[in-house]
Design a protein around this motif. Structure first.
Motif, PDB file in Angstrom:
ATOM      1  N   UNK A  62     -32.735  -8.792  40.414  1.00 38.77           N
ATOM      2  CA  UNK A  62     -31.405  -8.732  39.804  1.00 38.77           C
ATOM      3  C   UNK A  62     -31.197  -7.419  39.061  1.00 38.77           C
ATOM      4  N   UNK A  63     -32.174  -7.041  38.273  1.00 35.59           N
ATOM      5  CA  UNK A  63     -32.043  -5.833  37.474  1.00 35.59           C
ATOM      6  C   UNK A  63     -32.067  -4.588  38.354  1.00 35.59           C
ATOM      7  N   UNK A  64     -32.886  -4.597  39.390  1.00 38.41           N
ATOM      8  CA  UNK A  64     -32.910  -3.468  40.320  1.00 38.41           C
ATOM      9  C   UNK A  64     -31.538  -3.298  40.966  1.00 38.41           C
ATOM     10  N   UNK A  65     -30.925  -4.405  41.358  1.00 41.66           N
ATOM     11  CA  UNK A  65     -29.587  -4.315  41.956  1.00 41.66           C
ATOM     12  C   UNK A  65     -28.576  -3.802  40.943  1.00 41.66           C
ATOM     13  N   UNK A 123     -39.765  -6.475  53.741  1.00 44.07           N
ATOM     14  CA  UNK A 123     -39.419  -5.398  54.651  1.00 44.07           C
ATOM     15  C   UNK A 123     -38.428  -4.428  53.992  1.00 44.07           C
ATOM     16  N   UNK A 124     -37.430  -4.975  53.311  1.00 43.93           N
ATOM     17  CA  UNK A 124     -36.437  -4.144  52.631  1.00 43.93           C
ATOM     18  C   UNK A 124     -37.078  -3.317  51.518  1.00 43.93           C
ATOM     19  N   UNK A 125     -37.908  -3.978  50.713  1.00 47.10           N
ATOM     20  CA  UNK A 125     -38.552  -3.272  49.599  1.00 47.10           C
ATOM     21  C   UNK A 125     -39.396  -2.113  50.114  1.00 47.10           C
ATOM     22  N   UNK A 126     -40.227  -2.381  51.096  1.00 42.05           N
ATOM     23  CA  UNK A 126     -41.132  -1.352  51.604  1.00 42.05           C
ATOM     24  C   UNK A 126     -40.380  -0.216  52.293  1.00 42.05           C
ATOM     25  N   UNK A 127     -39.283  -0.535  52.939  1.00 40.58           N
ATOM     26  CA  UNK A 127     -38.547   0.498  53.669  1.00 40.58           C
ATOM     27  C   UNK A 127     -37.856   1.487  52.748  1.00 40.58           C
ATOM     28  N   UNK A 128     -37.626   1.089  51.482  1.00 36.61           N
ATOM     29  CA  UNK A 128     -36.894   1.958  50.562  1.00 36.61           C
ATOM     30  C   UNK A 128     -37.787   2.781  49.646  1.00 36.61           C
ATOM     31  N   UNK A 129     -39.067   2.579  49.676  1.00 42.27           N
ATOM     32  CA  UNK A 129     -39.934   3.285  48.725  1.00 42.27           C
ATOM     33  C   UNK A 129     -39.878   4.801  48.913  1.00 42.27           C
ATOM     34  N   UNK A 216     -28.813  -5.807  46.929  1.00 37.08           N
ATOM     35  CA  UNK A 216     -28.060  -7.068  46.800  1.00 37.08           C
ATOM     36  C   UNK A 216     -28.581  -8.111  47.781  1.00 37.08           C
ATOM     37  N   UNK A 217     -28.978  -7.674  48.974  1.00 33.15           N
ATOM     38  CA  UNK A 217     -29.576  -8.601  49.939  1.00 33.15           C
ATOM     39  C   UNK A 217     -30.879  -9.183  49.392  1.00 33.15           C
ATOM     40  N   UNK A 218     -31.715  -8.325  48.808  1.00 37.66           N
ATOM     41  CA  UNK A 218     -32.984  -8.800  48.232  1.00 37.66           C
ATOM     42  C   UNK A 218     -32.728  -9.902  47.214  1.00 37.66           C
ATOM     43  N   UNK A 219     -31.801  -9.632  46.305  1.00 37.49           N
ATOM     44  CA  UNK A 219     -31.474 -10.601  45.259  1.00 37.49           C
ATOM     45  C   UNK A 219     -30.950 -11.899  45.866  1.00 37.49           C
TER      46      UNK A 219
END
Length: 238
Positions: A62-65, A123-129, A216-219
């Motif tokens: 939530x906070x990351x978004x 997958x989303x988290x790792x792709x954005x690092x 937002x998708x992650x959240x």
């Protein structure tokens, strides 16, 4: 000159207000997802109950978004002429995660399993690092980039590994799976080109916009996962 000075003062004051508002939240979520011990093993989160760990991961997402949304808005106000705001829509069509097999519509999301929800978030988290590390280096080269923007993007970049750790432990607990590796981590090879200033600004703008959407998708995926474990009847709202 006075007008320029007033605008500068306004940006500084705005940055100070945002920093004050976010500081308590940043401090509160700094430790809960620090899963690694001194040996680098993801063991600290293993002793936390599944429900509590899921809550902490959701709070982190939530906070990351929220910070990504504020970063995008601040960048837009500072560097993107109003007549070019529509460019982000064209730029977002080339989002780095667009080709990934991640559900987009509500009906698709409702049909996927808990396993796919967790793997999609990972997958989303790792792709954005790597893209966010790249973004930080480009923003550092902006002559007039406010510290508020730099601090926000750096904070998000620093917190993604913690979110990844939390997701990995959730996968272990919920799916009884070991450490995962991903084939979706990106390299910086296609970011090495040095475009003209306007193109660079629009590229960075598109990157921020794409990340905001994926954050937002992650959240959303994590909240749907929790909903399925507590009140399945309300999950169709996602």
């Amino acid at each position: 000159m006075q007008k320029v000075k007033d605008m500068s003062v306004c940006v500084v004051l705005q940055g100070c207000v945002w920093a004050i508002l976010l500081w308590p939240a940043w401090g509160a979520l700094g430790y809960p997802l620090d899963c690694k011990d001194e040996q680098g093993s993801i063991s600290r989160c293993s002793s936390i109950s599944l429900e509590k760990l899921l809550d902490r991961v959701i709070q982190h997402a939530e906070l990351i978004y929220r910070v990504s949304e504020e970063s995008c808005t601040l960048f837009e106000e500072m560097f993107v002429p109003f007549t070019m705001h529509s460019q982000k829509i064209r730029g977002s069509s080339s989002c780095v995660t667009k080709a990934f097999p991640i559900p987009g519509s509500k009906s698709e999301i409702q049909q996927i399993s808990d396993k796919w929800l967790l793997h999609s978030v990972l997958m989303l988290v790792q792709s954005w690092m790597e893209p966010l590390v790249y973004l930080q280096t480009t923003l550092d080269r902006y002559d007039d980039a406010p510290d508020t923007l730099l601090n926000k993007t750096k904070w998000v970049s620093d917190k993604l590994p913690s979110l990844e750790q939390g997701i990995v432990v959730l996968i272990r607990k919920m799916l009884d799976e070991g450490m995962l590796t991903s084939d979706y981590q990106l390299t910086l090879g296609h970011y090495d080109v040095q475009p003209e200033v306007v193109e660079s600004v629009l590229r960075d703008y598109a990157l921020l916009t794409c990340f905001k959407k994926d954050a937002h998708k992650m959240e959303t995926f994590l909240k749907l996962l929790k909903c399925r474990r507590t009140d399945k009847l309300s999950c169709f709202l996602f």
